[in-house]
Design a protein around this motif. Structure first.
Motif, mmCIF file in Angstrom:
data_model
loop_
_atom_site.group_PDB
_atom_site.id
_atom_site.type_symbol
_atom_site.label_atom_id
_atom_site.label_comp_id
_atom_site.label_asym_id
_atom_site.label_seq_id
_atom_site.Cartn_x
_atom_site.Cartn_y
_atom_site.Cartn_z
ATOM 1 N N TRP A 28 0.834 -1.211 0.000
ATOM 2 C CA TRP A 28 0.000 0.000 0.000
ATOM 3 C C TRP A 28 0.863 1.253 0.000
ATOM 4 O O TRP A 28 1.905 1.302 0.659
ATOM 5 C CB TRP A 28 -0.905 0.029 1.230
ATOM 6 N N ARG A 37 -3.565 3.486 -2.111
ATOM 7 C CA ARG A 37 -3.630 2.608 -3.278
ATOM 8 C C ARG A 37 -2.765 1.383 -3.038
ATOM 9 O O ARG A 37 -1.661 1.483 -2.487
ATOM 10 C CB ARG A 37 -3.112 3.326 -4.531
ATOM 11 N N LEU A 38 -3.268 0.221 -3.478
ATOM 12 C CA LEU A 38 -2.479 -0.997 -3.454
ATOM 13 C C LEU A 38 -1.660 -1.053 -4.737
ATOM 14 O O LEU A 38 -2.198 -1.260 -5.825
ATOM 15 C CB LEU A 38 -3.392 -2.221 -3.351
ATOM 16 N N ARG A 302 -9.111 0.025 -10.518
ATOM 17 C CA ARG A 302 -9.914 -0.483 -9.412
ATOM 18 C C ARG A 302 -10.435 -1.867 -9.776
ATOM 19 O O ARG A 302 -10.866 -2.102 -10.908
ATOM 20 C CB ARG A 302 -11.088 0.452 -9.099
ATOM 21 N N ILE A 314 -7.604 -10.356 -3.946
ATOM 22 C CA ILE A 314 -7.856 -8.916 -3.893
ATOM 23 C C ILE A 314 -9.371 -8.699 -3.882
ATOM 24 O O ILE A 314 -10.064 -9.071 -4.828
ATOM 25 C CB ILE A 314 -7.227 -8.200 -5.103
ATOM 26 N N ARG A 316 -13.166 -7.148 -4.093
ATOM 27 C CA ARG A 316 -13.855 -6.227 -4.996
ATOM 28 C C ARG A 316 -13.804 -4.808 -4.418
ATOM 29 O O ARG A 316 -13.975 -4.613 -3.218
ATOM 30 C CB ARG A 316 -15.306 -6.662 -5.160
ATOM 31 N N THR A 318 -11.163 -2.809 -4.449
ATOM 32 C CA THR A 318 -9.830 -2.390 -4.011
ATOM 33 C C THR A 318 -9.231 -1.389 -5.000
ATOM 34 O O THR A 318 -9.148 -1.658 -6.194
ATOM 35 C CB THR A 318 -8.886 -3.598 -3.903
ATOM 36 N N LEU A 320 -6.345 0.175 -6.952
ATOM 37 C CA LEU A 320 -5.045 -0.352 -7.362
ATOM 38 C C LEU A 320 -4.222 0.702 -8.080
ATOM 39 O O LEU A 320 -4.746 1.721 -8.537
ATOM 40 C CB LEU A 320 -5.243 -1.549 -8.305
#
Length: 423
Positions: A28, A37-38, A302, A314, A316, A318, A320
């Motif tokens: 992250w 954000r990942l 996303r 991952i 739903r 998330t 990115l």
């Protein structure tokens, strides 16, 4: 509150490389003001850009910058806009007249620079690339300083600082967008009325149709032209600035470029994308600069459905992020990645693949203007080294060693200058 913003500004790629080494390819990053954000980095990360369950996801502050352009959308709406615009910016279309425009602007600008003791590299390249994209698109160039200021203000919207009070980034960005849009709307009206620059991109945009014969709406036209003008000069300016830095620091590269272009007596500078393939040294310099200093260092996505990345589930929704620039530092792909090495690109049996072209994006959102950027960079190198030889001048970088900063887009520090001396 501000998260990783300070280190992202001055060393974004360094942060991603250190994080990947310590934590693996998924971690992250805090962009500040509750925006996390990942990040997914590494050679496999580009697969995210082709996954149907992962979609574009610009945060609100960036939506204000790009509007409803094709960069914002996936699926049917993206195909509608992309299919109308692609034919206007492809290599065949660009070869029809852009090469001569690019060459004339570059020559005039370089001649003016060499009459001065020194120039601030990145601001000078921004002025050059802005004039080029305006000339190609058919935008009048009488008020370039005002356009340049407006686009710099527009880019302040990249910073996720909340609030819309006068003086804050979001307020200034929206005000600049309104200024730009008013002028683009007037240019479209002239084009539709037959009073615009015939054959220019603005003129062709006004008549563009998608694959089903449908025109773009006025707002789609405005948003896409604004985005193309932005990307067409800010990103190119950064690459040209680093090319100047590299050529100014290494005489052997200047000599190699000069010899390559003087040997091509029939076409001393490429006039088309196809021509450019005949200049392997110049092409390699462009590609190696792009690998190390790509201006667009992150892409937001996303996960609209649960998915698996690097063996991790991952959820739903998330948020990115993928970094095309960090791919250029992968030792498995580019041994000794911090070294500037033209042999990565010269005398290859194959053209660069999707991973090596990562700075231009991937999948449906691959950069629509990459042909223009490539041609512009090669023409610039030819004109720059020829002008230096003609005048007997030698470029030298002034001050501390140039470094890359990463906001609003990646570019060398604004204080970096090059001076011109007699041999």
């Amino acid at each position: 509150m501000i998260g990783h913003l300070p280190i992202l500004h001055r060393d974004a790629i360094g942060l991603l490389r250190r994080s990947s080494s310590a934590l693996g390819p998924l971690f992250w990053v805090n962009f500040g003001f509750a925006h996390r954000r990942l990040f997914y980095v590494g050679p496999d990360a580009l697969d995210v850009l082709r996954m149907p369950e992962v979609v574009m996801d610009y945060p609100t502050n960036l939506k204000d910058v790009v509007g409803r352009s094709m960069a914002m959308h996936d699926g049917a709406l993206h195909r509608h806009m992309r299919s109308a615009i692609n034919p206007l910016l492809g290599p065949q279309a660009i070869a029809k007249g852009a090469a001569a425009v690019i060459a004339s602007v570059i020559s005039a600008r370089i001649d003016a620079w060499l009459q001065r003791d020194s120039i601030a590299i990145h601001p000078a390249m921004r002025e050059l690339s802005l004039e080029i994209i305006f000339r190609v698109c058919g935008v009048p160039t009488e008020d370039l300083p005002a356009w340049s200021r407006a686009y710099r203000e527009l880019l302040l919207g990249v910073y996720p600082i909340p609030g819309h009070l006068p003086g804050l980034p979001a307020y200034r960005s929206r005000r600049a967008r309104a200024w730009i849009d008013d002028r683009l709307r007037a240019l479209l009206a002239l084009a539709r009325g037959g009073a615009g620059a015939g054959g220019s991109l603005i003129d062709m945009f006004s008549r563009a149709r998608d694959e089903e014969g449908k025109p773009l709406s006025d707002q789609e036209l405005i948003d896409n032209i604004r985005a193309i003008l932005l990307a067409g000069h800010e990103t190119t300016a950064s690459i040209l600035a680093w090319i100047v830095i590299v050529l100014s620091s290494r005489r052997e590269l200047r000599d190699a470029v000069y010899e390559e272009h003087t040997a091509a007596t029939d076409t001393p500078a490429p006039s088309s994308f196809k021509d450019a393939q005949r200049f392997p040294v110049t092409s390699a310099i462009f590609r190696e600069v792009l690998r190390l200093y790509a201006p667009g260092w992150f892409i937001f996505r996303r996960a609209m459905d649960a998915t698996t990345l690097h063996g991790r589930r991952i959820p739903r929704g998330t948020p990115l992020a993928v970094s095309p620039t960090s791919v250029g530092y992968e030792p498995s792909l580019f041994p000794d990645p911090d070294r500037f090495d033209l042999s990565r690109w010269k005398d290859r049996a194959t053209s660069p693949g999707p991973v090596e072209l990562a700075p231009f994006g991937a999948g449906p959102h691959f950069c629509v203007g990459h042909h223009i950027a490539y041609l512009e960079a090669l023409q610039f190198q030819s004109a720059f080294v020829r002008a230096l030889r003609r005048t007997g001048l030698v470029p030298r970088i002034q001050g501390p060693s140039p470094r890359q900063v990463y906001f609003p887009l990646g570019h060398p520090t604004a204080s970096t200058r090059v001076a011109f001396h007699r041999e």
